[in-house]
Write an enzyme that holds these catalytic residues in place. Structure first.
Site, short mmCIF file in Angstrom:
data_model
loop_
_atom_site.label_atom_id
_atom_site.label_comp_id
_atom_site.label_asym_id
_atom_site.label_seq_id
_atom_site.Cartn_x
_atom_site.Cartn_y
_atom_site.Cartn_z
N SER A 145 1.01 -1.09 0.16
CA SER A 145 0.05 0.13 -0.07
C SER A 145 1.03 1.53 0.01
O SER A 145 1.80 1.26 0.60
CB SER A 145 -0.78 -0.05 1.16
OG SER A 145 -1.63 1.18 1.28
N TYR A 159 -1.49 -0.34 10.29
CA TYR A 159 -1.79 -0.68 8.89
C TYR A 159 -0.47 -0.27 7.95
O TYR A 159 0.10 -1.39 7.24
CB TYR A 159 -3.01 -0.29 8.47
CG TYR A 159 -3.36 -0.69 6.75
CD1 TYR A 159 -3.60 -2.14 6.45
CD2 TYR A 159 -2.97 0.53 6.06
CE1 TYR A 159 -4.07 -2.17 5.03
CE2 TYR A 159 -3.10 0.10 4.57
CZ TYR A 159 -3.58 -1.10 3.99
OH TYR A 159 -3.90 -1.41 2.75
#
Ligand code: NAP
Length: 250
Positions: A145, A159
């Site tokens: 990501s 995350y």
């Protein structure tokens, strides 16, 4: 220019029932590549994706397997071999959590993110690379990501950290197996329109933040899938140990 060779053999896609994973399954099936994909709980979504691929005449298997569970991962790869030798893995399954600052994050939340996003990626990479070395080669694509680089302050630094770990897996594993015919690469999606935002409690996230994207819009799962398919293909034969941003410039 030579033709772009699609992967020979079976590609395992984790988290193929929805979002980016489902788009990867669809893109591979459209090219006639046999796919075995996993899902966590959503059998109905998995059956829909499997039917779409089957309608294209491509062999496809949907297997319920939690990537953070070692026995489930072994079962997933055993089932994948029913379609032929495993020569591709898309380490896509991932979860996020509601927006929170680091000072408000508890251990259970961090552990869950690391269990699925990091432990899951390692277990699947291990099973895949073992088989690829035996088969004489293959490619692992890790779905990271842009959060790994941006850090996601005020949203989910945990995350982001899990995805930075995925990036390190890409670099390190690539160097371990580069001389055995196995490439390990990654993609870093930006703001992509999938269920993950609503699941983390923020359904309007892409619309709210898309002005911060230099291209001025959120991305589609299919746009990430095309990058993944290229990385899996022989057209990317000299690409390893690196991660491609698919983020509209953000
Ligand atoms: P999504 O729409 O929420 O889909 C998640 C998929 O992962 C589903 O197929 C889900 O299965 C599966 N899954 C979840 N936990 C799992 C587990 N423990 N074991 C096996 N499968 C599991 O997510 P997405 O947006 O497509 O995200 C896919 C990947 O891209 C993730 O790694 C995510 O971190 C990354 N990413 C997404 C974005 C974005 O903006 N969307 C941006 C950057 C990176 P069920 O259907 O059974 O629940």
């Amino acid at each position: 220019m030579r033709d772009v060779q699609q992967p020979q053999g079976t590609v395992v896609v984790t988290g193929g029932s929805r979002g980016i994973g489902a788009a990867v399954v669809q893109a591979l099936a459209a090219r006639g590549v046999p796919v075995c994909f996993s899902y966590a709980t959503n059998r109905e979504a998995a059956e829909f994706v499997a039917q779409q691929a089957a309608d294209l005449g491509t062999p496809v298997l949907a297997v319920r397997a939690d990537v953070s569970d070692e026995a489930d991962v072994r079962h997933l790869f055993a089932r994948a071999e029913e379609l032929g030798p495993v020569t591709g893995l898309v380490n896509n399954a991932g979860v996020n959590a509601p927006a929170a600052c680091v000072v408000d994050i508890d251990a259970a939340r961090v552990r869950r993110l690391l269990e699925v996003n990091v432990v899951g990626a390692f277990l699947c990479a291990r099973e895949a690379v073992t088989r690829m070395v035996r088969a004489g080669g293959g490619t692992v694509v890790n779905v990271s990501s842009r959060a790994a680089v941006l850090g996601s302050p005020g949203e989910y630094v945990d995350y982001a950290a899990s995805k930075a770990a995925v990036d390190a897996l890409t670099v390190g594993l690539a160097r371990e197996v580069a001389d055995q015919g196995v490439r390990v690469v990654g993609v870093r999606p930006g703001l992509i329109r999938t269920d993950i935002h609503a699941t983390a409690g923020d359904p309007g996230r892409v619309e709210r933040l898309q002005r911060s994207v230099p291209m001025g819009r959120g991305g589609e799962a299919a746009e990430v899938a095309e990058a993944v398919v290229w990385l899996l293909s022989d057209a990317a034969s000299y690409v390893t140990g690196t991660t491609l941003d698919v983020s509209g410039g953000r």
